[in-house]
Design a protein around this motif. Sequence first.
Motif, PDB file in Angstrom:
ATOM      1  N   GLU A   1     -11.343  -7.490  -4.958  1.00 26.56           N
ATOM      2  CA  GLU A   1     -10.317  -7.730  -3.923  1.00 26.56           C
ATOM      3  C   GLU A   1     -10.802  -8.770  -2.905  1.00 26.56           C
ATOM      4  O   GLU A   1     -10.054  -9.619  -2.447  1.00 26.56           O
ATOM      5  CB  GLU A   1     -10.031  -6.427  -3.162  1.00 26.56           C
TER       6      GLU A   1
ATOM      7  N   TYR B   1      -5.082  -2.929   4.434  1.00 23.24           N
ATOM      8  CA  TYR B   1      -4.364  -2.086   3.461  1.00 23.24           C
ATOM      9  C   TYR B   1      -3.622  -0.964   4.175  1.00 23.24           C
ATOM     10  O   TYR B   1      -4.182  -0.323   5.070  1.00 23.24           O
ATOM     11  CB  TYR B   1      -5.369  -1.459   2.489  1.00 23.24           C
TER      12      TYR B   1
ATOM     13  N   ARG C   1      -1.835  -5.496   2.234  1.00 21.31           N
ATOM     14  CA  ARG C   1      -1.783  -4.969   0.865  1.00 21.31           C
ATOM     15  C   ARG C   1      -1.564  -3.459   0.899  1.00 21.31           C
ATOM     16  O   ARG C   1      -1.802  -2.830   1.933  1.00 21.31           O
ATOM     17  CB  ARG C   1      -3.102  -5.279   0.151  1.00 21.31           C
ATOM     18  N   THR C   2      -1.161  -2.903  -0.216  1.00 21.33           N
ATOM     19  CA  THR C   2      -1.071  -1.432  -0.242  1.00 21.33           C
ATOM     20  C   THR C   2      -2.402  -0.883  -0.749  1.00 21.33           C
ATOM     21  O   THR C   2      -3.079  -1.507  -1.567  1.00 21.33           O
ATOM     22  CB  THR C   2       0.084  -0.930  -1.135  1.00 21.33           C
ATOM     23  N   LEU C   3      -2.744   0.300  -0.224  1.00 19.03           N
ATOM     24  CA  LEU C   3      -4.008   0.928  -0.596  1.00 19.03           C
ATOM     25  C   LEU C   3      -4.096   1.032  -2.116  1.00 19.03           C
ATOM     26  O   LEU C   3      -3.135   1.479  -2.766  1.00 19.03           O
ATOM     27  CB  LEU C   3      -4.093   2.335   0.004  1.00 19.03           C
TER      28      LEU C   3
END
Length: 490
Positions: free
Chosen positions: A147, A172, A197-199
């Motif tokens: 990431e 996140y 971002r999403t977790l």
Amino acid sequence: MDAFIIRSSKKRKSSPDPAPAHEESTDVKLAILSSLHPSVDPETLLDILLAHDGDVEATSRTLKARLPKKPGSGTASAAQSSLRSFGVGLDGSASTPSKRAKILSRKGATLHLYDPVDISEHTPCTIIHNFLPSEEADSLLRELLEESKTFEKITFKLFDNIVSSPHTSGFYVGSYTEMQEQKHEYVYNGARMTDVRTLTPQLEKVKARVQETVNGEIQERIRTHYGGKKLQYQSPDPWTPNAAFVNCYNGPQESVGWHSDHLTYLGPRAVIGSLSLGVAREFRVRRIIPQDDDPSPAAPIPTLPQTTTPIATTAPTTTTTTTTTTTTPAPPTPQDPNLTGQIAIHLPHNSLLIMHADMQEHWKHSITPALTIDPHPIAGNRRINITYRHYRPDFHPRFTPRCPCGVPAVLRVVTRRRENRGRYFWMCYAGNVPVVGREGCGFFRWAEFDGDGRPVGGGLGVGEKEKGVEGDKDKSRTVTQETVIERGSK
Ligand SMILES: O=C(O)CCC(=O)C(=O)O
Ligand SMILES: [Fe+2]
């Protein structure tokens, strides 16, 4: 997201928490220099600063000119020192009081702590080593290394220059809706965040484990350090993290300067769960207000047991830390390391550090640059850090006061002026957004909370005052705006 606010030394009338130039100047100057020269350790900075009669610019010129850096001038993450370096002997004895006081008050002196008992005793943090099952930690590390390839540096304003944070990060949150809110409603350093971002499933899974542990440790802290009663303004509700900032420090020089995490969206007495993966680095903390000067009546002064031998002389791999404590609590004494100097907490791979409710308002923290690091078998030179945070619904940006500049205000706490110490206030942030030439308007409003840290009066503050009315009763005095480097609105 990182940000560093530089409040220029311009005269400013509105701050309720002024720092007379002479009072804070060495700290502030060191903070500025350390931000400009992150590879130089504070002791060296101080020496050179003193040699230049406190002239920051001259010091900075000298430092630039002396590149390449002399060997041995940086801070090795593995550097060792102990309470003895503060003048306290193994038996609790000390060198002569005057000598001891001198050593203690010397800026740049750092007490290195490895042992969880020492850390919990001398700092507002709890550390848990080997937090996750090792395979889970390794797999989360691998995921976040991937990431982090797309993480970016954060920009901030320094002396009217726009500079970048000395590491990269990503943000996140739990759901698509929260992601949209973060992008369109939350403001960081005067700007919207575009990369939210999403977790990931792993971050989500670890979040549950962190949540459970942190809630247990909060209760333990209340029992052992706060006299059985939560702090004033500390939330009585369980801590439920809903966001995670992930930092990546690629190599020994990447760092983060001295800061407290912003309370704007976390509210007062925030708790943060911080998981370290990969290369071990030093997390430094230093108290910014005296321990015996806690302004909140419901916040009992944590009693420090008289420590006779909290000596850590080796790295955690060969932990030979010996701690002997008496059962008699003693008031802080001048030789208490909490009152002076910095404390370095060593954060190895897979360690969870909990920053308790007494951290953000009273202490600052940093990740110091290192001279050398031990490469990690998976991460190489990189360290990944995840800070799980609880963005409180009652501190949603729709409640954030706006100043005439149009930039949402930030929530801060008075740390300097004794009469208002511990009071929270909203202030204009526009002078710190990374736009050259943008000035702040000096907006100021007291923030009021009930004992559980909930905003009173339906909004996030009552009793709006004209600039400086309550905060600076001495109207004849021109307030020098603080010049501080700190972490922004994470
Ligand atoms: O990297 C760390 O351990 C600390 C990071 C930090 O202070 C922050 O994200 O606010
Ligand atoms: Fe932080």
